[in-house]
Design a protein around this motif. Structure first.
Motif, PDB file in Angstrom:
ATOM      1  N   PRO A  24       0.825  -1.210   0.000  1.00 16.69           N
ATOM      2  CA  PRO A  24       0.000   0.000   0.000  1.00 16.69           C
ATOM      3  C   PRO A  24       0.861   1.262   0.000  1.00 16.69           C
ATOM      4  CG  PRO A  24      -0.827  -1.603   1.597  1.00 16.69           C
ATOM      5  CD  PRO A  24       0.476  -2.107   1.109  1.00 16.69           C
ATOM      6  N   GLY A  25       0.392   2.269  -0.717  1.00 16.54           N
ATOM      7  CA  GLY A  25       1.098   3.540  -0.707  1.00 16.54           C
ATOM      8  C   GLY A  25       2.196   3.632  -1.740  1.00 16.54           C
ATOM      9  N   LYS A  26       2.456   2.518  -2.473  1.00 14.30           N
ATOM     10  CA  LYS A  26       3.505   2.558  -3.486  1.00 14.30           C
ATOM     11  C   LYS A  26       2.871   2.431  -4.855  1.00 14.30           C
ATOM     12  CE  LYS A  26       7.268   0.717  -0.684  1.00 14.30           C
ATOM     13  NZ  LYS A  26       8.351  -0.257  -0.609  1.00 14.30           N
ATOM     14  N   GLY A  27       3.498   3.042  -5.797  1.00  9.13           N
ATOM     15  CA  GLY A  27       3.076   2.888  -7.187  1.00  9.13           C
ATOM     16  C   GLY A  27       2.023   3.894  -7.608  1.00  9.13           C
ATOM     17  N   GLY A  28       1.509   4.721  -6.718  1.00 16.34           N
ATOM     18  CA  GLY A  28       0.593   5.785  -7.109  1.00 16.34           C
ATOM     19  C   GLY A  28      -0.640   5.270  -7.815  1.00 16.34           C
ATOM     20  N   GLY A  29      -1.171   4.108  -7.383  1.00 15.52           N
ATOM     21  CA  GLY A  29      -2.385   3.591  -7.984  1.00 15.52           C
ATOM     22  C   GLY A  29      -2.141   2.723  -9.200  1.00 15.52           C
ATOM     23  N   GLU A  30      -0.853   2.561  -9.598  1.00 17.21           N
ATOM     24  CA  GLU A  30      -0.557   1.717 -10.736  1.00 17.21           C
ATOM     25  C   GLU A  30      -0.819   0.260 -10.383  1.00 17.21           C
ATOM     26  OE1 GLU A  30       3.424   2.410 -11.874  1.00 17.21           O
ATOM     27  OE2 GLU A  30       3.124   4.521 -12.362  1.00 17.21           O
ATOM     28  N   LYS A  31      -1.141  -0.518 -11.391  1.00 16.99           N
ATOM     29  CA  LYS A  31      -1.392  -1.935 -11.192  1.00 16.99           C
ATOM     30  C   LYS A  31      -0.119  -2.632 -10.725  1.00 16.99           C
ATOM     31  CE  LYS A  31      -3.005  -6.097 -13.535  1.00 16.99           C
ATOM     32  NZ  LYS A  31      -3.453  -6.667 -14.827  1.00 16.99           N
ATOM     33  N   ALA A  32      -0.231  -3.402  -9.645  1.00 19.07           N
ATOM     34  CA  ALA A  32       0.933  -4.106  -9.119  1.00 19.07           C
ATOM     35  C   ALA A  32       1.372  -5.173 -10.109  1.00 19.07           C
ATOM     36  CB  ALA A  32       0.582  -4.769  -7.784  1.00 19.07           C
ATOM     37  N   PRO A  33       2.694  -5.401 -10.221  1.00 17.82           N
ATOM     38  CA  PRO A  33       3.173  -6.429 -11.148  1.00 17.82           C
ATOM     39  C   PRO A  33       2.728  -7.809 -10.713  1.00 17.82           C
ATOM     40  CG  PRO A  33       4.958  -5.622  -9.743  1.00 17.82           C
ATOM     41  CD  PRO A  33       3.788  -4.718  -9.510  1.00 17.82           C
ATOM     42  N   GLU A  34       2.594  -8.708 -11.685  1.00 16.98           N
ATOM     43  CA  GLU A  34       2.201 -10.078 -11.374  1.00 16.98           C
ATOM     44  C   GLU A  34       3.303 -10.760 -10.568  1.00 16.98           C
ATOM     45  OE1 GLU A  34      -0.635 -11.619 -12.053  1.00 16.98           O
ATOM     46  OE2 GLU A  34      -1.452  -9.801 -12.925  1.00 16.98           O
ATOM     47  N   PRO A  35       2.935 -11.622  -9.613  1.00 17.59           N
ATOM     48  CA  PRO A  35       3.956 -12.348  -8.849  1.00 17.59           C
ATOM     49  C   PRO A  35       4.798 -13.219  -9.771  1.00 17.59           C
ATOM     50  CG  PRO A  35       1.768 -12.597  -7.870  1.00 17.59           C
ATOM     51  CD  PRO A  35       1.574 -11.965  -9.205  1.00 17.59           C
ATOM     52  N   THR A  36       6.083 -13.335  -9.467  1.00 16.86           N
ATOM     53  CA  THR A  36       6.944 -14.200 -10.250  1.00 16.86           C
ATOM     54  C   THR A  36       6.638 -15.649  -9.906  1.00 16.86           C
ATOM     55  OG1 THR A  36       8.670 -14.254  -8.595  1.00 16.86           O
ATOM     56  CG2 THR A  36       8.738 -12.447 -10.177  1.00 16.86           C
ATOM     57  N   THR A  37       7.112 -16.558 -10.765  1.00 14.16           N
ATOM     58  CA  THR A  37       6.872 -17.979 -10.521  1.00 14.16           C
ATOM     59  C   THR A  37       7.381 -18.397  -9.161  1.00 14.16           C
ATOM     60  OG1 THR A  37       7.003 -18.462 -12.884  1.00 14.16           O
ATOM     61  CG2 THR A  37       7.339 -20.297 -11.385  1.00 14.16           C
ATOM     62  N   ALA A  38       8.550 -17.896  -8.772  1.00  8.09           N
ATOM     63  CA  ALA A  38       9.145 -18.283  -7.494  1.00  8.09           C
ATOM     64  C   ALA A  38       8.290 -17.867  -6.306  1.00  8.09           C
ATOM     65  CB  ALA A  38      10.548 -17.686  -7.365  1.00  8.09           C
ATOM     66  N   ALA A  39       7.370 -16.922  -6.497  1.00  8.72           N
ATOM     67  CA  ALA A  39       6.512 -16.472  -5.409  1.00  8.72           C
ATOM     68  C   ALA A  39       5.151 -17.169  -5.426  1.00  8.72           C
ATOM     69  CB  ALA A  39       6.320 -14.955  -5.500  1.00  8.72           C
ATOM     70  N   GLN A  40       4.923 -18.035  -6.393  1.00  9.15           N
ATOM     71  CA  GLN A  40       3.635 -18.696  -6.519  1.00  9.15           C
ATOM     72  C   GLN A  40       3.679 -20.109  -5.953  1.00  9.15           C
ATOM     73  OE1 GLN A  40       2.848 -18.619 -10.713  1.00  9.15           O
ATOM     74  NE2 GLN A  40       2.530 -16.408 -10.811  1.00  9.15           N
ATOM     75  N   ASP A  41       2.499 -20.662  -5.644  1.00 10.51           N
ATOM     76  CA  ASP A  41       2.440 -22.073  -5.272  1.00 10.51           C
ATOM     77  C   ASP A  41       2.215 -22.893  -6.537  1.00 10.51           C
ATOM     78  OD1 ASP A  41      -0.245 -21.782  -5.931  1.00 10.51           O
ATOM     79  OD2 ASP A  41      -0.945 -21.849  -3.851  1.00 10.51           O
ATOM     80  N   TRP A  42       2.208 -24.214  -6.386  1.00  7.12           N
ATOM     81  CA  TRP A  42       2.088 -25.087  -7.549  1.00  7.12           C
ATOM     82  C   TRP A  42       0.779 -24.876  -8.302  1.00  7.12           C
ATOM     83  CZ3 TRP A  42       3.972 -27.797 -11.293  1.00  7.12           C
ATOM     84  CH2 TRP A  42       3.181 -28.737 -11.955  1.00  7.12           C
ATOM     85  N   ASP A  43      -0.332 -24.811  -7.588  1.00  6.35           N
ATOM     86  CA  ASP A  43      -1.629 -24.703  -8.246  1.00  6.35           C
ATOM     87  C   ASP A  43      -1.705 -23.471  -9.136  1.00  6.35           C
ATOM     88  OD1 ASP A  43      -2.558 -27.031  -7.125  1.00  6.35           O
ATOM     89  OD2 ASP A  43      -3.454 -26.036  -5.388  1.00  6.35           O
ATOM     90  N   THR A  44      -1.109 -22.371  -8.678  1.00  7.48           N
ATOM     91  CA  THR A  44      -1.126 -21.144  -9.471  1.00  7.48           C
ATOM     92  C   THR A  44      -0.178 -21.235 -10.661  1.00  7.48           C
ATOM     93  OG1 THR A  44      -1.637 -19.859  -7.472  1.00  7.48           O
ATOM     94  CG2 THR A  44      -0.802 -18.649  -9.388  1.00  7.48           C
ATOM     95  N   ALA A  45       1.057 -21.654 -10.397  1.00 12.24           N
ATOM     96  CA  ALA A  45       2.069 -21.709 -11.455  1.00 12.24           C
ATOM     97  C   ALA A  45       1.722 -22.731 -12.531  1.00 12.24           C
ATOM     98  CB  ALA A  45       3.437 -22.023 -10.854  1.00 12.24           C
ATOM     99  N   ALA A  46       1.123 -23.857 -12.125  1.00  9.22           N
ATOM    100  CA  ALA A  46       0.834 -24.944 -13.065  1.00  9.22           C
ATOM    101  C   ALA A  46      -0.270 -24.606 -14.055  1.00  9.22           C
ATOM    102  CB  ALA A  46       0.473 -26.213 -12.304  1.00  9.22           C
TER     103      ALA A  46
END
Length: 265
Positions: A24-46
């Motif tokens: 919160p408070g960063k990016g001035g309302g810009e859309k947050a970048p998508e999480p990288t694969t290393a930050a995802q669990d299997w169900d999401t990454a797969a």
């Protein structure tokens, strides 16, 4: 498998930065970048079919590698000079088979047939072991210590770019089975007893290094999904230059292991 004296695997810092940017408070309302694969669990990454294919290949290669390690250690136990040494190798072989069972179970759990996942890697790994069959007890120890560790270094590098669930499993099955300290103790004692042994084993270790790296490169080149994972399409932050640096780190770790054995790299 074991990876003593291995440089730390590059952390998945890209994912951490992504999380910071989304705060919160960063990016001035810009859309947050998508999480990288290393930050995802299997169900999401797969959900990405190409990523899933790469992970199935990786788990298949690892599973067959662990099965082959089990077979090799059990065979090497026949060369052991004492009953105590034979029992120690049998214990390590049992640990490798347990790793294989975990990988086989994971493949089944994600809906893949383990045998089919392993099959593409059997010929290359079997060929490597045929070309590097040890002629005696000491060469067998050096092969298990040096050869397995090179493979483990490679898989640890890849693990840094995997989803969290797969990464945890891969790192667990790469845990030291006890072969590292056992091999160092036995090899150093043999060299102290007969310094001439050192030269022969140093040449053997250099051959193992070359064969192991060539085999790893061939396996990756033959599998499109794994290649993409390494050179950028799926692996956050990886590129061709980073692949070169990765192999440099593996080579540096090999040099440290050779020093631990009392051998020149």
């Amino acid at each position: 498998m074991e990876t003593p004296d291995t440089p730390e695997t590059p952390a998945a810092t890209t994912g951490d930065r992504a999380g910071d940017d989304a705060a919160p408070g960063k990016g001035g309302g810009e859309k947050a970048p998508e999480p990288t694969t290393a930050a995802q669990d299997w169900d999401t990454a797969a959900a990405d079919p190409q990523y899933r294919a790469a992970v199935v290949d990786l788990l298949g290669a690892l599973a067959y590698g662990e099965l082959a390690a089990f077979e090799r250690l059990a065979e090497d136990a026949k060369l052991a000079p004492t009953l105590e040494d034979k029992a120690e190798l049998a214990k390590m072989a049992s640990a490798e088979f347990h790793h294989f069972e975990r990988l086989r179970g994971r493949l089944s759990a994600i809906g893949e047939e383990p045998t089919e996942a392993m099959e593409p890697f059997a010929a290359a790994l079997d060929g490597f072991h045929r070309q590097t069959a040890p002629s005696d007890w000491l060469e067998g120890l050096v092969k298990a210590y040096v050869g397995d560790s090179i493979a483990s270094d490679f898989y640890r590098e890849v693990a840094a770019r995997l989803d969290s669930d797969t990464r945890d499993l891969v790192l667990q099955v790469l845990d030291d089975t006890g072969h590292a300290s056992f091999a160092v103790e036995k090899v150093r004692a043999a060299i102290e007893a007969d310094p001439r042994v050192g030269g022969r084993l140093a040449l053997w270790a250099r051959r193992l290094m070359g064969e192991a790296l060539s085999q790893a490169q061939r396996v990756v080149a033959d599998r499109d999904a794994l290649s993409t994972m390494l050179v950028g399409g799926l692996a956050d932050g990886f590129d061709l230059a980073e692949v070169g640096r990765m192999f440099s780190r593996i080579t540096e770790a090999h040099t440290k292991r050779m020093a631990a054995l009392g051998l020149a790299a």
